[in-house]
Write a protein that holds these residues in place. Sequence first.
Motif, PDB file in Angstrom:
ATOM      1  N   THR A  52     -58.845 -61.800  -2.016  1.00  0.00           N
ATOM      2  CA  THR A  52     -58.738 -62.530  -3.282  1.00  0.00           C
ATOM      3  C   THR A  52     -57.535 -61.992  -4.050  1.00  0.00           C
ATOM      4  OG1 THR A  52     -60.033 -60.984  -4.611  1.00  0.00           O
ATOM      5  CG2 THR A  52     -61.266 -62.705  -3.420  1.00  0.00           C
ATOM      6  N   GLN A  53     -57.180 -62.678  -5.078  1.00  0.00           N
ATOM      7  CA  GLN A  53     -56.076 -62.235  -5.927  1.00  0.00           C
ATOM      8  C   GLN A  53     -56.381 -60.871  -6.540  1.00  0.00           C
ATOM      9  OE1 GLN A  53     -55.608 -64.457  -9.545  1.00  0.00           O
ATOM     10  NE2 GLN A  53     -53.383 -64.266  -9.479  1.00  0.00           N
ATOM     11  N   ALA A  54     -57.627 -60.645  -6.904  1.00  0.00           N
ATOM     12  CA  ALA A  54     -58.017 -59.401  -7.576  1.00  0.00           C
ATOM     13  C   ALA A  54     -57.842 -58.163  -6.699  1.00  0.00           C
ATOM     14  CB  ALA A  54     -59.463 -59.489  -8.049  1.00  0.00           C
ATOM     15  N   ASN A  55     -58.045 -58.305  -5.384  1.00  0.00           N
ATOM     16  CA  ASN A  55     -57.966 -57.118  -4.535  1.00  0.00           C
ATOM     17  C   ASN A  55     -56.841 -57.182  -3.499  1.00  0.00           C
ATOM     18  OD1 ASN A  55     -59.060 -58.908  -2.664  1.00  0.00           O
ATOM     19  ND2 ASN A  55     -61.037 -57.898  -2.553  1.00  0.00           N
ATOM     20  N   ALA A  56     -55.916 -58.099  -3.688  1.00  0.00           N
ATOM     21  CA  ALA A  56     -54.763 -58.205  -2.789  1.00  0.00           C
ATOM     22  C   ALA A  56     -53.823 -57.013  -3.003  1.00  0.00           C
ATOM     23  CB  ALA A  56     -54.016 -59.509  -3.042  1.00  0.00           C
ATOM     24  N   TYR A  57     -53.027 -56.719  -1.980  1.00  0.00           N
ATOM     25  CA  TYR A  57     -52.026 -55.646  -2.036  1.00  0.00           C
ATOM     26  C   TYR A  57     -51.080 -55.911  -3.212  1.00  0.00           C
ATOM     27  CZ  TYR A  57     -47.812 -53.066  -0.619  1.00  0.00           C
ATOM     28  OH  TYR A  57     -46.715 -52.233  -0.579  1.00  0.00           O
ATOM     29  N   ALA A  58     -50.904 -54.953  -4.077  1.00  0.00           N
ATOM     30  CA  ALA A  58     -49.999 -55.095  -5.225  1.00  0.00           C
ATOM     31  C   ALA A  58     -48.573 -54.768  -4.785  1.00  0.00           C
ATOM     32  CB  ALA A  58     -50.430 -54.184  -6.357  1.00  0.00           C
TER      33      ALA A  58
ATOM     34  N   ALA B 245     -51.201 -60.472  -0.676  1.00  0.00           N
ATOM     35  CA  ALA B 245     -50.426 -59.611  -1.564  1.00  0.00           C
ATOM     36  C   ALA B 245     -50.302 -60.322  -2.909  1.00  0.00           C
ATOM     37  CB  ALA B 245     -49.053 -59.344  -0.969  1.00  0.00           C
ATOM     38  N   ARG B 246     -50.051 -59.526  -3.953  1.00  0.00           N
ATOM     39  CA  ARG B 246     -49.944 -60.072  -5.309  1.00  0.00           C
ATOM     40  C   ARG B 246     -48.623 -59.651  -5.932  1.00  0.00           C
ATOM     41  NH1 ARG B 246     -54.119 -57.750  -7.137  1.00  0.00           N
ATOM     42  NH2 ARG B 246     -53.052 -56.031  -8.143  1.00  0.00           N
TER      43      ARG B 246
ATOM     44  N   TYR C 285     -50.156 -64.153  -3.833  1.00  0.00           N
ATOM     45  CA  TYR C 285     -50.682 -64.618  -5.113  1.00  0.00           C
ATOM     46  C   TYR C 285     -49.693 -64.321  -6.232  1.00  0.00           C
ATOM     47  CZ  TYR C 285     -55.233 -64.697  -2.766  1.00  0.00           C
ATOM     48  OH  TYR C 285     -56.274 -64.947  -1.907  1.00  0.00           O
ATOM     49  N   PRO C 286     -49.714 -65.138  -7.276  1.00  0.00           N
ATOM     50  CA  PRO C 286     -48.958 -64.783  -8.480  1.00  0.00           C
ATOM     51  C   PRO C 286     -49.720 -63.668  -9.205  1.00  0.00           C
ATOM     52  CG  PRO C 286     -50.282 -66.718  -8.913  1.00  0.00           C
ATOM     53  CD  PRO C 286     -50.471 -66.379  -7.439  1.00  0.00           C
ATOM     54  N   PRO C 287     -49.130 -63.091 -10.237  1.00  0.00           N
ATOM     55  CA  PRO C 287     -49.890 -62.119 -11.033  1.00  0.00           C
ATOM     56  C   PRO C 287     -51.135 -62.802 -11.614  1.00  0.00           C
ATOM     57  CG  PRO C 287     -47.602 -62.234 -11.748  1.00  0.00           C
ATOM     58  CD  PRO C 287     -47.801 -63.322 -10.763  1.00  0.00           C
ATOM     59  N   VAL C 288     -52.151 -62.026 -11.922  1.00  0.00           N
ATOM     60  CA  VAL C 288     -53.369 -62.596 -12.497  1.00  0.00           C
ATOM     61  C   VAL C 288     -52.999 -63.395 -13.745  1.00  0.00           C
ATOM     62  CG1 VAL C 288     -55.595 -62.064 -13.572  1.00  0.00           C
ATOM     63  CG2 VAL C 288     -54.833 -60.788 -11.553  1.00  0.00           C
TER      64      VAL C 288
END
Length: 130
Positions: free
Chosen positions: A35-41, A58-59, A90-93
Motif C-alpha cells: 500500500t502507499q502507507a508501507n511502500a519503500y520511501a 515505492a513512494r 505512489y505519490p506522497p500521501v
Amino acid sequence: MTTLAKLMGSAVPAAQAQATTAGVPLLSQTAAGTTQANAYAIVSDFTVFGTVASGSGARLPPANAASLTAQQGDIYVVVNGQATNALLVYPPVGGNFAAVAVNTAVSVPAGKTADFYCLGGNVWAASIGG
C-alpha cells in the motif's frame, strides 16, 4: 533537477559535487509494502530496484519532507531492474499524478525506467519509458 546539477548550480566545484553524490544512483533497492502507507520511501533522485515482489512498491517524497524535499521541477528516476514483476510507484500521501485520483499508484513494468516530475504541491507527472 538532479542532486549533482543542483550542487554544481550552487557553485559547488564539480569534483566536490561528484564526491557529495557518491551513492547516486541508489542501486539494488528492494520494493516494500503493498500500500502507499508501507511502500519503500524513495530517498534518492535516482533509485534502481533489484527486488520487486508482486504488488510491492515505492513512494515518492512529499514536498517539504524533513529528509528529502521534492520541489517543483524536480525529476526522480526509478528503474525497475527486476525481470518479472511490475513496481507500483505512489505519490506522497495526499498527492497525485496529474489527471489521476489522489493516492493512486502508477505501474512501472519489469525492466523499465520511469521519470517522475514534481509539478508542485505534491502533484506529479509520470513518464514510463524503455
